[in-house]
Design an enzyme around this catalytic site. Structure first.
Site, PDB file in Angstrom:
ATOM      1  N   CYS A 155      70.984  98.264 -48.308  1.00 38.35           N
ATOM      2  CA  CYS A 155      69.871  99.307 -48.612  1.00 38.35           C
ATOM      3  C   CYS A 155      70.199  99.527 -50.058  1.00 38.35           C
ATOM      4  O   CYS A 155      70.948 100.521 -50.322  1.00 38.35           O
ATOM      5  CB  CYS A 155      70.048 100.331 -47.754  1.00 38.35           C
ATOM      6  N   CYS A 158      69.499 103.221 -50.747  1.00 42.74           N
ATOM      7  CA  CYS A 158      70.788 104.250 -50.291  1.00 42.74           C
ATOM      8  C   CYS A 158      71.861 104.304 -51.251  1.00 42.74           C
ATOM      9  O   CYS A 158      72.552 105.138 -51.443  1.00 42.74           O
ATOM     10  CB  CYS A 158      71.246 103.881 -48.986  1.00 42.74           C
ATOM     11  N   ASP A 159      72.270 102.711 -51.719  1.00 47.13           N
ATOM     12  CA  ASP A 159      73.617 102.715 -52.228  1.00 47.13           C
ATOM     13  C   ASP A 159      73.507 102.205 -53.807  1.00 47.13           C
ATOM     14  O   ASP A 159      74.314 102.090 -54.516  1.00 47.13           O
ATOM     15  CB  ASP A 159      74.335 101.413 -51.590  1.00 47.13           C
TER      16      ASP A 159
END
Ligand code: NAP
Length: 330
Positions: A155, A158-159
């Protein structure tokens, strides 16, 4: 006894919840994660949903949920463990149908509704909408599992922030891979997109944007054979499929975007799936088992996008209504 239990709260499940509420059905939407929206929550930008150009995926998920909340849709934060059809004339049927609002569930189709076992308890319903979506596919190469969370991610939104000013590799050639590479290029010093063929599968408009970015390098016809590192990703070992040439590329992060897998395990014994695990259903979303409907990425279909998932939610509830009417008239 519910008229319909909707399993999953991505665009398909939320749209089904909205349509079910507006249709006056007794419905509940079960969501496994604490936040509605599904995969869309992890999308940086959505630019192909009419009326909402360039909307952030997280905001879109929240908007869908707000809409459902405004209508008073019922949600339950719980994971489904199993779905079991109730056969007619069993003790379970008699117990369940005593709570039936209008009796429509009794005798519906070839069964008399379903028992849904969740981590928190048991629900009885006349119909089920399976809208559990899909999860990230894995590469299955050495280092992937070992370094997951230590530089290997599924992701980018997300990261990605952890890799600001650093070098990353995205693996895949579809919409997600290209979107991820574009997103990462905004903060990373360098982004490699590694694709196993010489042509991307992603939408043309995304490809054009990707190829215009100065800090993105596409490595064609190449597979990643190993992700290397002790406690953190340090490099990837790659091989050119055409020339057989092998190389090692130093990277700090690896984003795997090689497709999706339907989250259909709990349905496998209840209704038919195709060879990849997608629930077999047409545009009416009706599965092979009467009373079960599939909506969104979990369904066999040509185009898996937010708009087609939302459309499935609407179609599934229309089919649920028809099914309940038919059952009542039997
Ligand atoms: P996808 O379209 O299935 O693409 C997966 C990519 O990974 C393909 O390029 C595939 O290569 C590659 N791949 C698969 N297995 C591999 C392996 N073992 N090693 C190396 N590469 C591998 O999946 P996705 O990009 O995750 O998208 C999923 C669905 O969501 C798609 O239907 C997509 O259109 C949709 N989506 C839509 C939007 C949007 O509308 N904005 C955004 C995101 C996703 P090949 O090309 O060689 O098969």
């Amino acid at each position: 006894m519910y008229d319909v239990v909707i399993m999953g709260s991505g665009p398909a499940g939320l749209c089904a919840a909205i349509y079910a509420k507006r249709a006056g059905l007794k419905a509940v939407t079960l969501e496994k994660s604490p936040m509605s929206g599904g995969q869309v929550l992890n999308t940086y930008e959505v630019d192909n949903y009419p009326g909402l150009p360039g909307i952030n995926g997280f905001d879109m998920g929240m908007k869908f949920r707000e809409h459902a909340d405004k209508l008073g849709c019922e949600f339950l934060n719980d994971s489904v463990l199993s779905v079991t059809p109730i056969q007619k004339d069993t003790e379970l049927v008699r117990a369940a149908s005593s709570n039936t609002v209008d009796g429509a569930g009794e005798g519906a189709g070839s069964n008399a509704g379903f028992v849904i076992e969740t981590e928190g308890g048991v629900l009885h319903t006349k119909t089920v909408v399976a809208a559990m979506g899909a999860s990230h596919a894995k590469l299955g190469i050495p280092g992937e599992e070992e370094l997951s969370g230590m530089g290997v991610s599924y992701c980018a939104t997300c990261d990605g922030a952890f890799f600001r000013g650093r070098t990353t590799a995205v693996i895949g050639g579809g919409d997600v891979a290209v979107e991820d590479a574009i997103f990462l290029a905004r903060g990373c010093e360098k982004v490699y997109l590694i694709h196993r063929r010489d042509e991307l599968r992603a939408a043309k408009i995304l490809q054009e944007e990707l190829l215009s970015l100065p800090n993105v390098e596409v490595i064609w016809d190449t597979v990643v054979e190993r992700i290397n590192g002790e406690d953190q990703v340090e490099s990837i070992s790659v091989k050119n499929k055409k020339t057989g040439e092998e190389a090692q590329i130093a990277v700090d992060g690896v984003f795997v975007a090689v497709g999706i897998l339907p989250q259909s395990e709990i349905m496998a014994d209840v209704t038919a799936c195709d060879e990849k695990g997608y629930l077999i259903a047409g545009e009416d979303c009706a599965c092979t088992t009467p009373g079960i409907f599939a909506a969104g990425d979990i369904r066999t279909k040509k185009l898996r996008q937010i708009i087609t998932a939302a459309a499935d939610g609407a179609n599934a509830i229309t089919s649920v209504q028809e099914y309940l009417i038919e059952a009542k008239n039997k």
